[in-house]
Scaffold this motif. Structure first.
Motif, PDB file in Angstrom:
ATOM      1  N   GLN A  32       0.793  -1.227   0.000  1.00  0.00           N
ATOM      2  CA  GLN A  32       0.000   0.000   0.000  1.00  0.00           C
ATOM      3  C   GLN A  32       0.828   1.281   0.000  1.00  0.00           C
ATOM      4  OE1 GLN A  32      -3.322  -0.148  -0.721  1.00  0.00           O
ATOM      5  NE2 GLN A  32      -2.671  -2.290  -0.931  1.00  0.00           N
ATOM      6  N   PRO A  33       1.976   1.357   0.700  1.00  0.00           N
ATOM      7  CA  PRO A  33       2.755   2.601   0.650  1.00  0.00           C
ATOM      8  C   PRO A  33       3.257   2.962  -0.747  1.00  0.00           C
ATOM      9  CG  PRO A  33       3.411   1.271   2.535  1.00  0.00           C
ATOM     10  CD  PRO A  33       2.517   0.412   1.698  1.00  0.00           C
ATOM     11  N   PHE A  34       3.263   1.999  -1.672  1.00  0.00           N
ATOM     12  CA  PHE A  34       3.727   2.259  -3.030  1.00  0.00           C
ATOM     13  C   PHE A  34       2.593   2.697  -3.962  1.00  0.00           C
ATOM     14  CE2 PHE A  34       6.644  -0.670  -1.008  1.00  0.00           C
ATOM     15  CZ  PHE A  34       7.877  -0.088  -1.283  1.00  0.00           C
ATOM     16  N   GLU A  35       1.418   2.945  -3.390  1.00  0.00           N
ATOM     17  CA  GLU A  35       0.258   3.456  -4.126  1.00  0.00           C
ATOM     18  C   GLU A  35      -0.070   2.600  -5.348  1.00  0.00           C
ATOM     19  OE1 GLU A  35       1.039   7.553  -4.958  1.00  0.00           O
ATOM     20  OE2 GLU A  35       0.956   8.143  -2.847  1.00  0.00           O
ATOM     21  N   PRO A  36      -0.425   1.342  -5.121  1.00  0.00           N
ATOM     22  CA  PRO A  36      -0.717   0.451  -6.254  1.00  0.00           C
ATOM     23  C   PRO A  36      -1.938   0.892  -7.036  1.00  0.00           C
ATOM     24  CG  PRO A  36      -1.351  -0.569  -4.168  1.00  0.00           C
ATOM     25  CD  PRO A  36      -0.581   0.668  -3.816  1.00  0.00           C
ATOM     26  N   THR A  70       2.838  -0.381 -10.067  1.00  0.00           N
ATOM     27  CA  THR A  70       3.279   0.863  -9.448  1.00  0.00           C
ATOM     28  C   THR A  70       4.291   1.518 -10.388  1.00  0.00           C
ATOM     29  OG1 THR A  70       5.251   0.085  -8.262  1.00  0.00           O
ATOM     30  CG2 THR A  70       3.114  -0.312  -7.206  1.00  0.00           C
ATOM     31  N   ASP A  71       4.819   2.642  -9.977  1.00  0.00           N
ATOM     32  CA  ASP A  71       5.783   3.342 -10.821  1.00  0.00           C
ATOM     33  C   ASP A  71       7.004   2.474 -11.120  1.00  0.00           C
ATOM     34  OD1 ASP A  71       4.165   5.527 -10.872  1.00  0.00           O
ATOM     35  OD2 ASP A  71       5.254   6.636  -9.336  1.00  0.00           O
ATOM     36  N   LYS A  72       7.422   1.644 -10.173  1.00  0.00           N
ATOM     37  CA  LYS A  72       8.637   0.856 -10.337  1.00  0.00           C
ATOM     38  C   LYS A  72       8.362  -0.619 -10.636  1.00  0.00           C
ATOM     39  CE  LYS A  72      11.444   3.814  -7.308  1.00  0.00           C
ATOM     40  NZ  LYS A  72      12.345   3.863  -6.143  1.00  0.00           N
ATOM     41  N   PRO A  96       9.365  -6.437 -11.932  1.00  0.00           N
ATOM     42  CA  PRO A  96       9.791  -5.038 -11.887  1.00  0.00           C
ATOM     43  C   PRO A  96       9.741  -4.381 -13.261  1.00  0.00           C
ATOM     44  CG  PRO A  96      11.707  -6.467 -11.907  1.00  0.00           C
ATOM     45  CD  PRO A  96      10.503  -7.368 -11.819  1.00  0.00           C
ATOM     46  N   SER A  97       9.678  -3.075 -13.261  1.00  0.00           N
ATOM     47  CA  SER A  97       9.863  -2.322 -14.493  1.00  0.00           C
ATOM     48  C   SER A  97      11.302  -2.493 -14.958  1.00  0.00           C
ATOM     49  CB  SER A  97       9.569  -0.837 -14.244  1.00  0.00           C
ATOM     50  OG  SER A  97      10.094  -0.042 -15.288  1.00  0.00           O
ATOM     51  N   CYS A  98      11.502  -2.560 -16.262  1.00  0.00           N
ATOM     52  CA  CYS A  98      12.858  -2.698 -16.795  1.00  0.00           C
ATOM     53  C   CYS A  98      13.666  -1.411 -16.653  1.00  0.00           C
ATOM     54  CB  CYS A  98      12.827  -3.153 -18.247  1.00  0.00           C
ATOM     55  SG  CYS A  98      12.092  -1.948 -19.386  1.00  0.00           S
ATOM     56  N   HIS A  99      13.043  -0.355 -16.163  1.00  0.00           N
ATOM     57  CA  HIS A  99      13.757   0.902 -15.954  1.00  0.00           C
ATOM     58  C   HIS A  99      14.439   0.954 -14.582  1.00  0.00           C
ATOM     59  CE1 HIS A  99      12.115   2.416 -19.662  1.00  0.00           C
ATOM     60  NE2 HIS A  99      10.888   2.153 -19.246  1.00  0.00           N
ATOM     61  N   TYR A 100      14.330  -0.159 -13.817  1.00  0.00           N
ATOM     62  CA  TYR A 100      14.962  -0.246 -12.501  1.00  0.00           C
ATOM     63  C   TYR A 100      15.681  -1.590 -12.399  1.00  0.00           C
ATOM     64  CZ  TYR A 100      12.087   3.774 -11.439  1.00  0.00           C
ATOM     65  OH  TYR A 100      11.506   5.017 -11.471  1.00  0.00           O
TER      66      TYR A 100
END
Length: 258
Positions: A32-36, A70-72, A96-100
Motif C-alpha cells: 500500500q505505501p507504493f500506491e498500487p 506501481t511506478d517501479k 519489476p519495471s525494466c527501468h529499474y
C-alpha cells in the motif's frame, strides 16, 4: 462462499477455506505505501468457478487473480486456487519495471494431497550480471541461511531452471498435518515476510537506469517470463479444472504476459 463478481484486479480476494489467505493479505497490505494501481486483467480471469472430482462427489474449485502495478513495478500478481483436498495454491510474483535494476520476487505456496511444496526467492533477471545480483544476494543470503536450517531441503532443481533462481532459493517439501502446519506458521510465514520486506526495501531505494541498461534488463525479463510460461507446473492442474484453452490464455495473457 468465495467473493463473486470482482470487477477490478485490485478488489480483495477472499476465498473460504483458502489456506494461503493470510499470506496474500499481508502482501497486499505491505504494498500500500507504493500506491498500487489496478492492472488490466480480463474479467474471465479475475475469478473463475468450476468443479473437480467425481460426479457423485464434486468439489468446488475457485481460481482468482489479484494484480496491481506501481511506478517501479510493471506487474504484481497473485494467482489463487482453492479446490479443497485437491489443491490450495498461491503463486505470487512481482515483475519489476525494466527501468529499474531489480530482481523478480517469487513465492509458490502449494498444498496437494501428498504434501506442501513451498518456494521463495528473489529471482535474477541475469544471473551472470554481478552488477545486478551482487547488491541483492549480499542482503538475501543471510535470510536464506536463517530459514533453510529450519526446513527439509526440497531437492535439486533441473539444470535448465538454474539460471532463473538465486543461491538463496528457499525450497522445501513438508508433510500435511500438524507438523506441516507448525512449519508453515513458524517458518514459512516469517520467511515470506522477510523475503518480501527485503524486496520492498530494494524497491524503495531503486533508481532509474539508462536506456542501454534498461534494454539489457528487459531482455532478461523476457527470457524469464518465456521460460516460466513454457514450464508452468500449474498447467496440468488448471487444464483439468477449466480446459486447455482457458489455461493457455491465462498463462500467456495474465501470468506471464511480458
Amino acid at each position: 462462499m468465495s467473493t463473486l463478481n470482482r470487477s477490478s484486479s485490485l478488489d480483495p480476494v477472499q476465498i473460504d477455506g483458502w489456506r494461503w489467505q493470510p499470506f496474500l493479505d499481508h502482501a497486499v497490505q505491505a504494498l500500500q505505501p507504493f500506491e498500487p494501481q489496478a492492472y488490466s486483467v480480463p474479467e474471465r480471469f479475475l475469478q473463475q468457478e468450476g468443479t473437480t472430482g467425481s460426479k457423485a462427489k464434486p468439489v468446488q474449485v475457485t481460481t482468482a487473480t489479484w494484480a496491481c502495478r506501481t511506478d517501479k513495478l510493471r506487474q504484481v500478481r497473485a494467482a489463487c486456487v482453492e479446490a479443497g483436498a485437491a489443491a490450495s495454491v498461491l503463486n505470487f510474483v512481482i515483475n519489476p519495471s525494466c527501468h529499474y535494476d531489480l530482481p523478480f520476487f517469487g513465492a509458490d505456496l502449494v498444498t496437494l494431497p501428498n504434501g506442501h511444496l513451498l518456494a521463495l526467492d528473489l529471482q535474477p533477471v541475469d544471473k551472470q550480471d554481478e552488477r545486478h545480483t551482487g547488491p541483492v544476494w549480499e542482503k538475501l543470503m543471510p535470510l536464506f541461511e536463517r530459514w533453510r536450517q529450519e526446513l527439509p531441503d526440497g531437492g535439486p532443481i533441473p539444470e535448465e531452471a538454474q539460471p532463473y533462481f538465486s543461491p538463496a532459493f528457499l525450497w522445501t517439501r513438508i508433510p500435511l498435518g500438524a507438523e506441516g502446519d507448525a512449519l508453515i506458521e513458524t517458518v514459512i510465514k516469517p520467511a515470506f515476510r522477510d523475503y518480501l520486506n527485503l524486496y520492498l526495501e530494494l524497491i524503495s531505494t531503486a533508481q532509474p537506469v539508462d536506456d542501454v541498461r534498461s534494454r539489457h534488463l528487459l531482455a532478461g525479463q523476457q527470457r524469464y517470463t518465456a521460460y516460466r510460461a513454457e514450464k508452468d507446473p500449474a498447467r496440468g492442474m488448471l487444464s483439468r479444472f477449466y480446459g486447455s484453452e482457458w489455461t493457455e490464455a491465462y498463462i500467456h495473457d495474465v501470468l506471464f504476459d511480458l
